[in-house]
Design an enzyme around this catalytic site. Sequence first.
Site, PDB file in Angstrom:
ATOM      1  N   ASP A  78      13.566  87.055 -11.851  1.00  9.33           N
ATOM      2  CA  ASP A  78      14.032  86.655 -13.177  1.00  9.33           C
ATOM      3  C   ASP A  78      12.925  86.005 -13.996  1.00  9.33           C
ATOM      4  OD1 ASP A  78      14.182  84.470 -11.306  1.00  9.33           O
ATOM      5  OD2 ASP A  78      15.243  83.316 -12.844  1.00  9.33           O
ATOM      6  N   GLU A 145      15.431  82.261  -9.910  1.00 11.95           N
ATOM      7  CA  GLU A 145      14.582  81.120  -9.562  1.00 11.95           C
ATOM      8  C   GLU A 145      14.531  80.110 -10.692  1.00 11.95           C
ATOM      9  OE1 GLU A 145      10.716  78.871  -9.487  1.00 11.95           O
ATOM     10  OE2 GLU A 145      11.493  80.288 -10.976  1.00 11.95           O
ATOM     11  N   HIS A 454       7.206  79.958 -20.207  1.00 10.40           N
ATOM     12  CA  HIS A 454       8.514  79.497 -20.686  1.00 10.40           C
ATOM     13  C   HIS A 454       8.541  79.332 -22.210  1.00 10.40           C
ATOM     14  CE1 HIS A 454       9.668  77.580 -16.513  1.00 10.40           C
ATOM     15  NE2 HIS A 454       9.263  78.830 -16.435  1.00 10.40           N
TER      16      HIS A 454
END
Length: 481
Positions: A78, A145, A454
């Site tokens: 993921d 995760e 991110h």
Amino acid sequence: MSVLQGCEPEAVFRFFEEICGIPHGSFHTDAISEYCVQFASARGLWHKRDEYNNVLIVKEGTPGYEQADTVILQGHLDMVCACEPGCDKDMSREGLELVVDGDTVSARGTTLGGDDGIAVAIILAVLDSDQLQHPRIEALLTSDEEVGMLGAKGLDAESLQGRRMINIDSEEEGVIFTSCAGGITLPCSVPLVREAYEGVRCTVAIQGGLGGHSGIDIGAGRANSNQLMGQYLTELLNRQDIRLVSVEGGGKDNAIPGQTSAVLLAQAGEAAEAVAQELAAQWKNAYGAFDPDISISAEIGERERAQALDADGTRKVADFLFLAPTGVVQYSPNIPGLVQTSLNFGIAKTTDTALQAVFLVRSSAASEKTMLVRKVERFAASYGGTVQYENDYPAWEYRQTSALRDLMSALFAELYGKRPELQAIHAGLECGILCGKISGLDCVSIGPALADVHTPRERFSIASVRRTWEYVTQALGRMRE
């Protein structure tokens, strides 16, 4: 024509581009898991997919490695999905738009998913090759995760034979990570009451913050836009009566929020604009070296009557945002510069009846992690709120003796003429959970150079990926025992 055509190693970038064409955000890993199953089936490799969407693929050792111990290659399927302002891509349904700029690969308007798609691509390229020498390989590709390591937690490890593991989920080339922090997610809910109120509609936007990974970047001095919104609201309340209609900031508990918006009703729009201008100047001085593009604006609309939070709820939200603990709590007493314990105030959002806030606690010291959880509990309770506990995962403790660490260190020095750094990381890795499930597991974590993971600025170096491929494949070739 492939965007990554011409990038070497060809197989790694071919698989990475295929992965990027498959939506694979956390909680949406069915398709990427099936892709891995089809990959294994097409090559006649033993494989297993479990109910968590974890995929295990086994490739037997090449001639000469029949007596060598099995090695686990591990990464996660993921990715964190985030879009920059103005990007309307639906990442749950659409693939990524890759961009190559010199040595750099990124995605247009979104996160790239190099964390951890590049690991999956490297592992698939290893399994696909008939030119490499290697022992028996167990390729362990875990799911979810980024949202508490749910796949690793649910994994039944009984079928795994390997007792040495290379985790490819780090973002610093030349660093071998040997331990990591544990963590827990704390969603909070504070009840609120609404009532009719008349005032001038003001739309406030804090934006331009760098944000970043809430573990790796937590000590970088970057602004937390949720907390800054609390500062703005508190200052405005000191000057006039206002009522909040809504607040929304941050999208992930594991990312530092860089933008937060609010709608409020004020008695005087001029004051709302003045406070924004004053704080913009203050923040330029406070964050100029760490977060230079953080900004705030207040757009003044018409006078209207609407359902808004009552006076108590407005003050409660302002105080909660402003006073919420966030950032570095404790540095390591043993490793200079390493954050030992931190808290990220990642998400803030009002609903019709509550303020929903999410914190992420990280620590490599179990006692400090527990203490910080208790502090968040008491903080939320002081506003009449409650706390839940999600995605609790353990720290990965340093192993005093590690044959794998020694091998990887010596090989790196041989290949690149310098010793790698051995470090702990203030971020979550699945190594801690897997060490608890696989008795005697000896593991390291490595990876190519990635930046701003991110966030929509996420990118990686093509040359670094090539060197990481070389490093991994050379390591496999040395594992004859």
